[in-house]
Design a protein around this motif. Sequence first.
Motif, mmCIF file in Angstrom:
data_model
loop_
_atom_site.group_PDB
_atom_site.id
_atom_site.type_symbol
_atom_site.label_atom_id
_atom_site.label_comp_id
_atom_site.label_asym_id
_atom_site.label_seq_id
_atom_site.Cartn_x
_atom_site.Cartn_y
_atom_site.Cartn_z
ATOM 1 N N ALA A 103 13.650 43.611 14.126
ATOM 2 C CA ALA A 103 13.999 44.989 14.038
ATOM 3 C C ALA A 103 12.878 45.956 14.097
ATOM 4 O O ALA A 103 13.090 46.982 14.873
ATOM 5 C CB ALA A 103 14.825 45.205 12.524
ATOM 6 N N MET A 104 11.826 45.885 13.432
ATOM 7 C CA MET A 104 10.717 46.712 13.545
ATOM 8 C C MET A 104 10.122 46.440 15.061
ATOM 9 O O MET A 104 9.464 47.464 15.634
ATOM 10 C CB MET A 104 9.463 46.113 12.901
ATOM 11 C CG MET A 104 9.782 46.270 11.327
ATOM 12 S SD MET A 104 10.172 48.341 11.007
ATOM 13 C CE MET A 104 8.677 48.874 11.423
ATOM 14 N N GLU A 105 10.065 45.577 15.853
ATOM 15 C CA GLU A 105 9.931 45.278 17.038
ATOM 16 C C GLU A 105 10.564 46.314 18.069
ATOM 17 O O GLU A 105 10.219 46.918 19.008
ATOM 18 C CB GLU A 105 9.966 44.048 17.650
ATOM 19 C CG GLU A 105 9.541 43.768 19.220
ATOM 20 C CD GLU A 105 8.043 44.090 19.354
ATOM 21 O OE1 GLU A 105 7.837 44.364 20.735
ATOM 22 O OE2 GLU A 105 7.250 44.316 18.565
ATOM 23 N N ARG A 106 11.791 46.125 17.777
ATOM 24 C CA ARG A 106 12.710 47.176 18.348
ATOM 25 C C ARG A 106 12.557 48.621 18.257
ATOM 26 O O ARG A 106 12.619 49.331 19.197
ATOM 27 C CB ARG A 106 14.159 46.734 18.351
ATOM 28 C CG ARG A 106 14.773 45.264 19.039
ATOM 29 C CD ARG A 106 16.110 45.370 18.614
ATOM 30 N NE ARG A 106 17.127 45.990 19.585
ATOM 31 C CZ ARG A 106 17.212 46.016 20.790
ATOM 32 N NH1 ARG A 106 16.889 44.953 21.529
ATOM 33 N NH2 ARG A 106 17.872 46.767 21.295
ATOM 34 N N PHE A 107 12.305 48.915 16.976
ATOM 35 C CA PHE A 107 12.002 50.266 16.665
ATOM 36 C C PHE A 107 10.600 50.793 17.459
ATOM 37 O O PHE A 107 10.642 51.811 17.873
ATOM 38 C CB PHE A 107 11.833 50.192 15.228
ATOM 39 C CG PHE A 107 11.362 51.621 14.551
ATOM 40 C CD1 PHE A 107 12.608 52.482 14.112
ATOM 41 C CD2 PHE A 107 10.107 52.147 14.487
ATOM 42 C CE1 PHE A 107 12.225 53.901 13.911
ATOM 43 C CE2 PHE A 107 9.764 53.619 14.252
ATOM 44 C CZ PHE A 107 10.980 54.457 13.742
ATOM 45 N N ASN A 108 9.653 49.740 17.379
ATOM 46 C CA ASN A 108 8.310 50.022 17.989
ATOM 47 C C ASN A 108 8.449 50.378 19.493
ATOM 48 O O ASN A 108 7.424 51.124 20.171
ATOM 49 C CB ASN A 108 7.543 49.347 17.539
ATOM 50 C CG ASN A 108 6.861 49.239 15.938
ATOM 51 O OD1 ASN A 108 6.929 50.306 15.527
ATOM 52 N ND2 ASN A 108 6.666 48.055 15.585
ATOM 53 N N THR A 109 9.447 49.770 20.006
ATOM 54 C CA THR A 109 9.408 49.641 21.423
ATOM 55 C C THR A 109 10.450 50.644 22.045
ATOM 56 O O THR A 109 10.626 50.704 23.277
ATOM 57 C CB THR A 109 9.492 48.392 22.061
ATOM 58 O OG1 THR A 109 10.676 47.842 21.687
ATOM 59 C CG2 THR A 109 8.361 47.520 21.745
ATOM 60 N N ALA A 110 11.422 51.154 21.262
ATOM 61 C CA ALA A 110 12.330 52.222 21.698
ATOM 62 C C ALA A 110 11.738 53.304 22.688
ATOM 63 O O ALA A 110 10.727 53.926 22.124
ATOM 64 C CB ALA A 110 13.361 52.617 20.677
ATOM 65 N N PRO A 111 12.692 53.813 23.538
ATOM 66 C CA PRO A 111 12.225 54.994 24.183
ATOM 67 C C PRO A 111 11.806 56.006 23.428
ATOM 68 O O PRO A 111 12.702 56.445 22.440
ATOM 69 C CB PRO A 111 13.095 55.325 25.190
ATOM 70 C CG PRO A 111 13.756 53.591 25.428
ATOM 71 C CD PRO A 111 13.832 53.227 24.281
#
Length: 217
Positions: free
Chosen positions: A61-69
């Motif tokens: 979840a943190m990875e997706r938050f960090n890489t979201a546009p």
Amino acid sequence: MTPLDNVTAHLAHPSQSTRTRHPQDVATHRRGPTLPPHRLPHLPGQVAIPEQLRAAVGPAAMERFNTAPAAELERALLGCCRSLRWARRVTEHRPYPDLEALLAAADEAAYDLTPAELAEALAGESLTLLPDGAYSAAHTALSAAHAAYESRFGHVFVICLDDVAPEETLDRVLTGIRSRLTNDPEEERPLAAEELRRLAKGRLTRVVQHFSGQAGH
């Protein structure tokens, strides 16, 4: 609809627009002296439990938050705190190693809001939630209390209920409004700011937690 659009739709106040105002507009903006009672029954009654939400936030979840546009993430963050500067600062300071680092950064950004930016964020807040099934007299009492508070301070009453059991919500809100109505505006401003920071952290945790369901999609 993008995953971040879904995140925004799952925030605590889905009916509230994330439209922002410039500080100069906020300075002249004044809400009406009364709040229509019919708005109250249609608000969702969920109460977040921070410990449960934080436990559900993993590395994916943190990875997706960090890489979201960035633009999409800013829109989602505006549902946590209606300050454009706050949303941009939280976005720009990525990546975050974990949820605690993210929440600390969100706190720091909230503490740095100017009075005009705080007014902008408060102007975007909606009414305090009531539990589902609250009796009609409670809505009447809460509507009157909200109207008195808004008339005095120029914005809705904000209070974080993340650690409050649903059956205690009404008493906590009414007690809080009646107690804080005795404050001067200078006394109330830091109290409202603190509650806004707590609300933002709970909402932000829900945003990141939602990414757990998006992992792998």
